[in-house]
Motif scaffolding. Structure first.
Motif, PDB file in Angstrom:
ATOM      1  N   TYR A  10      -6.171  -1.032  -2.035  1.00  0.00           N
ATOM      2  CA  TYR A  10      -4.993  -0.711  -2.826  1.00  0.00           C
ATOM      3  C   TYR A  10      -4.643   0.745  -2.628  1.00  0.00           C
ATOM      4  O   TYR A  10      -5.453   1.540  -2.151  1.00  0.00           O
ATOM      5  N   LYS A  11      -3.400   1.062  -2.975  1.00  0.00           N
ATOM      6  CA  LYS A  11      -2.879   2.402  -2.735  1.00  0.00           C
ATOM      7  C   LYS A  11      -2.144   2.894  -3.974  1.00  0.00           C
ATOM      8  O   LYS A  11      -1.565   2.111  -4.721  1.00  0.00           O
ATOM      9  N   TYR A  12      -2.179   4.219  -4.160  1.00  0.00           N
ATOM     10  CA  TYR A  12      -1.440   4.874  -5.232  1.00  0.00           C
ATOM     11  C   TYR A  12      -0.225   5.554  -4.627  1.00  0.00           C
ATOM     12  O   TYR A  12      -0.365   6.351  -3.697  1.00  0.00           O
ATOM     13  N   PHE A  13       0.951   5.261  -5.167  1.00  0.00           N
ATOM     14  CA  PHE A  13       2.165   5.887  -4.660  1.00  0.00           C
ATOM     15  C   PHE A  13       2.127   7.400  -4.848  1.00  0.00           C
ATOM     16  O   PHE A  13       1.623   7.905  -5.845  1.00  0.00           O
ATOM     17  N   ALA A  14       2.678   8.099  -3.875  1.00  0.00           N
ATOM     18  CA  ALA A  14       2.884   9.545  -3.972  1.00  0.00           C
ATOM     19  C   ALA A  14       4.266   9.781  -4.582  1.00  0.00           C
ATOM     20  O   ALA A  14       5.109   8.884  -4.625  1.00  0.00           O
ATOM     21  N   ASN A  15       4.495  10.991  -5.042  1.00  0.00           N
ATOM     22  CA  ASN A  15       5.825  11.373  -5.510  1.00  0.00           C
ATOM     23  C   ASN A  15       6.684  11.768  -4.323  1.00  0.00           C
ATOM     24  O   ASN A  15       6.164  12.332  -3.375  1.00  0.00           O
ATOM     25  N   PRO A  16       7.940  11.460  -4.327  1.00  0.00           N
ATOM     26  CA  PRO A  16       8.653  10.754  -5.379  1.00  0.00           C
ATOM     27  C   PRO A  16       8.339   9.258  -5.334  1.00  0.00           C
ATOM     28  O   PRO A  16       8.212   8.677  -4.251  1.00  0.00           O
ATOM     29  N   LEU A  17       8.214   8.674  -6.509  1.00  0.00           N
ATOM     30  CA  LEU A  17       7.963   7.242  -6.613  1.00  0.00           C
ATOM     31  C   LEU A  17       9.194   6.470  -6.162  1.00  0.00           C
ATOM     32  O   LEU A  17      10.319   6.965  -6.269  1.00  0.00           O
ATOM     33  N   ASP A  62       3.535   2.336   5.329  1.00  0.00           N
ATOM     34  CA  ASP A  62       4.022   3.704   5.504  1.00  0.00           C
ATOM     35  C   ASP A  62       3.090   4.650   4.736  1.00  0.00           C
ATOM     36  O   ASP A  62       3.258   4.887   3.546  1.00  0.00           O
ATOM     37  N   ALA A  63       2.102   5.183   5.419  1.00  0.00           N
ATOM     38  CA  ALA A  63       1.072   6.014   4.783  1.00  0.00           C
ATOM     39  C   ALA A  63       1.659   7.217   4.051  1.00  0.00           C
ATOM     40  O   ALA A  63       1.079   7.686   3.066  1.00  0.00           O
ATOM     41  N   SER A  64       2.803   7.704   4.479  1.00  0.00           N
ATOM     42  CA  SER A  64       3.396   8.882   3.837  1.00  0.00           C
ATOM     43  C   SER A  64       3.864   8.598   2.412  1.00  0.00           C
ATOM     44  O   SER A  64       4.098   9.522   1.647  1.00  0.00           O
ATOM     45  N   ARG A  65       4.016   7.329   2.039  1.00  0.00           N
ATOM     46  CA  ARG A  65       4.481   6.960   0.694  1.00  0.00           C
ATOM     47  C   ARG A  65       3.352   6.929  -0.335  1.00  0.00           C
ATOM     48  O   ARG A  65       3.593   6.735  -1.518  1.00  0.00           O
ATOM     49  N   PHE A  66       2.108   7.131   0.109  1.00  0.00           N
ATOM     50  CA  PHE A  66       0.960   6.981  -0.784  1.00  0.00           C
ATOM     51  C   PHE A  66       0.093   8.233  -0.803  1.00  0.00           C
ATOM     52  O   PHE A  66      -0.085   8.894   0.208  1.00  0.00           O
ATOM     53  N   ARG A  67      -0.465   8.533  -1.967  1.00  0.00           N
ATOM     54  CA  ARG A  67      -1.329   9.701  -2.110  1.00  0.00           C
ATOM     55  C   ARG A  67      -2.798   9.347  -1.962  1.00  0.00           C
ATOM     56  O   ARG A  67      -3.635  10.213  -1.735  1.00  0.00           O
ATOM     57  N   SER A  68      -3.131   8.072  -2.109  1.00  0.00           N
ATOM     58  CA  SER A  68      -4.517   7.644  -2.024  1.00  0.00           C
ATOM     59  C   SER A  68      -4.576   6.201  -1.556  1.00  0.00           C
ATOM     60  O   SER A  68      -3.717   5.395  -1.895  1.00  0.00           O
ATOM     61  N   HIS A  69      -5.612   5.908  -0.782  1.00  0.00           N
ATOM     62  CA  HIS A  69      -5.822   4.558  -0.266  1.00  0.00           C
ATOM     63  C   HIS A  69      -7.285   4.203  -0.494  1.00  0.00           C
ATOM     64  O   HIS A  69      -8.179   4.892  -0.005  1.00  0.00           O
ATOM     65  N   ILE A  70      -7.538   3.157  -1.252  1.00  0.00           N
ATOM     66  CA  ILE A  70      -8.894   2.730  -1.579  1.00  0.00           C
ATOM     67  C   ILE A  70      -9.202   1.433  -0.835  1.00  0.00           C
ATOM     68  O   ILE A  70      -8.490   0.441  -0.986  1.00  0.00           O
ATOM     69  N   VAL A  71     -10.267   1.464  -0.036  1.00  0.00           N
ATOM     70  CA  VAL A  71     -10.757   0.263   0.632  1.00  0.00           C
ATOM     71  C   VAL A  71     -11.897  -0.254  -0.235  1.00  0.00           C
ATOM     72  O   VAL A  71     -12.952   0.375  -0.339  1.00  0.00           O
ATOM     73  N   MET A  72     -11.689  -1.390  -0.868  1.00  0.00           N
ATOM     74  CA  MET A  72     -12.621  -1.881  -1.875  1.00  0.00           C
ATOM     75  C   MET A  72     -14.018  -2.159  -1.316  1.00  0.00           C
ATOM     76  O   MET A  72     -15.016  -1.911  -1.995  1.00  0.00           O
ATOM     77  N   GLU A  73     -14.118  -2.652  -0.104  1.00  0.00           N
ATOM     78  CA  GLU A  73     -15.419  -2.956   0.486  1.00  0.00           C
ATOM     79  C   GLU A  73     -16.302  -1.712   0.587  1.00  0.00           C
ATOM     80  O   GLU A  73     -17.515  -1.808   0.433  1.00  0.00           O
ATOM     81  N   ALA A 103      13.287 -10.166  -3.733  1.00  0.00           N
ATOM     82  CA  ALA A 103      13.758  -9.145  -2.783  1.00  0.00           C
ATOM     83  C   ALA A 103      13.210  -7.763  -3.154  1.00  0.00           C
ATOM     84  O   ALA A 103      12.843  -6.976  -2.273  1.00  0.00           O
ATOM     85  N   GLU A 104      13.152  -7.471  -4.456  1.00  0.00           N
ATOM     86  CA  GLU A 104      12.601  -6.184  -4.892  1.00  0.00           C
ATOM     87  C   GLU A 104      11.106  -6.101  -4.587  1.00  0.00           C
ATOM     88  O   GLU A 104      10.608  -5.061  -4.159  1.00  0.00           O
ATOM     89  N   CYS A 105      10.400  -7.186  -4.795  1.00  0.00           N
ATOM     90  CA  CYS A 105       8.972  -7.219  -4.437  1.00  0.00           C
ATOM     91  C   CYS A 105       8.795  -7.006  -2.939  1.00  0.00           C
ATOM     92  O   CYS A 105       7.914  -6.251  -2.513  1.00  0.00           O
ATOM     93  N   ASP A 106       9.622  -7.665  -2.152  1.00  0.00           N
ATOM     94  CA  ASP A 106       9.548  -7.499  -0.698  1.00  0.00           C
ATOM     95  C   ASP A 106       9.801  -6.051  -0.291  1.00  0.00           C
ATOM     96  O   ASP A 106       9.144  -5.531   0.608  1.00  0.00           O
ATOM     97  N   SER A 107      10.751  -5.391  -0.962  1.00  0.00           N
ATOM     98  CA  SER A 107      11.055  -4.002  -0.604  1.00  0.00           C
ATOM     99  C   SER A 107       9.873  -3.088  -0.909  1.00  0.00           C
ATOM    100  O   SER A 107       9.598  -2.157  -0.152  1.00  0.00           O
ATOM    101  N   LEU A 108       9.172  -3.348  -2.001  1.00  0.00           N
ATOM    102  CA  LEU A 108       7.979  -2.550  -2.306  1.00  0.00           C
ATOM    103  C   LEU A 108       6.843  -2.881  -1.346  1.00  0.00           C
ATOM    104  O   LEU A 108       6.143  -1.978  -0.879  1.00  0.00           O
ATOM    105  N   ALA A 109       6.652  -4.150  -1.058  1.00  0.00           N
ATOM    106  CA  ALA A 109       5.586  -4.554  -0.136  1.00  0.00           C
ATOM    107  C   ALA A 109       5.804  -3.960   1.257  1.00  0.00           C
ATOM    108  O   ALA A 109       4.843  -3.613   1.945  1.00  0.00           O
ATOM    109  N   ALA A 110       7.059  -3.795   1.653  1.00  0.00           N
ATOM    110  CA  ALA A 110       7.368  -3.236   2.969  1.00  0.00           C
ATOM    111  C   ALA A 110       6.902  -1.785   3.097  1.00  0.00           C
ATOM    112  O   ALA A 110       6.694  -1.289   4.206  1.00  0.00           O
ATOM    113  N   LEU A 111       6.719  -1.104   1.974  1.00  0.00           N
ATOM    114  CA  LEU A 111       6.266   0.285   1.999  1.00  0.00           C
ATOM    115  C   LEU A 111       4.775   0.407   2.287  1.00  0.00           C
ATOM    116  O   LEU A 111       4.295   1.492   2.627  1.00  0.00           O
ATOM    117  N   PHE A 112       4.031  -0.669   2.168  1.00  0.00           N
ATOM    118  CA  PHE A 112       2.575  -0.629   2.257  1.00  0.00           C
ATOM    119  C   PHE A 112       2.066   0.010   3.541  1.00  0.00           C
ATOM    120  O   PHE A 112       1.039   0.693   3.546  1.00  0.00           O
TER     121      PHE A 112
END
Length: 113
Positions: free
Chosen positions: A82-89, A62-73, A51-60
């Protein structure tokens, strides 16, 4: 070698270790250290419940929750992103950070003294 679940618990007993630091402390660090020494890596039990994993995955999405988004291709790193969370974490991450520093012996095996 069981690097999996916390001592004496089943994978469904997350409530037995309700705080994330307690879950990390309950991991079988002796076996993790042995694996780290022998193979250079170690796998532990899940620390977060499904359930905790699902709650974090659900944030994916929501662009406002992340400071950076890397498209590997884009950088020829393969497929995915992958994305880096923004503050507040998220609270789960905030709780896990201090607990995720490995015990002293593991830091020594990693060359960190």
């Amino acid at each position: 070698m069981n690097l999996g679940r916390p001592h004496g618990s089943s994978s469904r007993e997350y409530s037995r270790y309700p705080l994330h630091p307690q879950r990390v402390e309950a991991l079988d660090w002796n076996n993790a250290e042995q694996a780290l020494s022998e193979r250079g890596c170690a796998v532990t039990a899940p620390i977060l419940s499904p359930a905790e994993c699902d709650s974090l995955a659900a944030l994916f999405h929501d662009a406002s929750r992340f400071r950076s988004h890397i498209v590997m291709e884009r950088y020829r790193f393969g497929i995915g992103d992958y994305k880096y969370f923004a503050n507040p974490l998220p609270e789960i991450i905030t709780n896990l950070r201090p607990a995720s520093i490995p015990p002293r012996r593991s830091r020594q095996l990693l060359g960190g003294g």
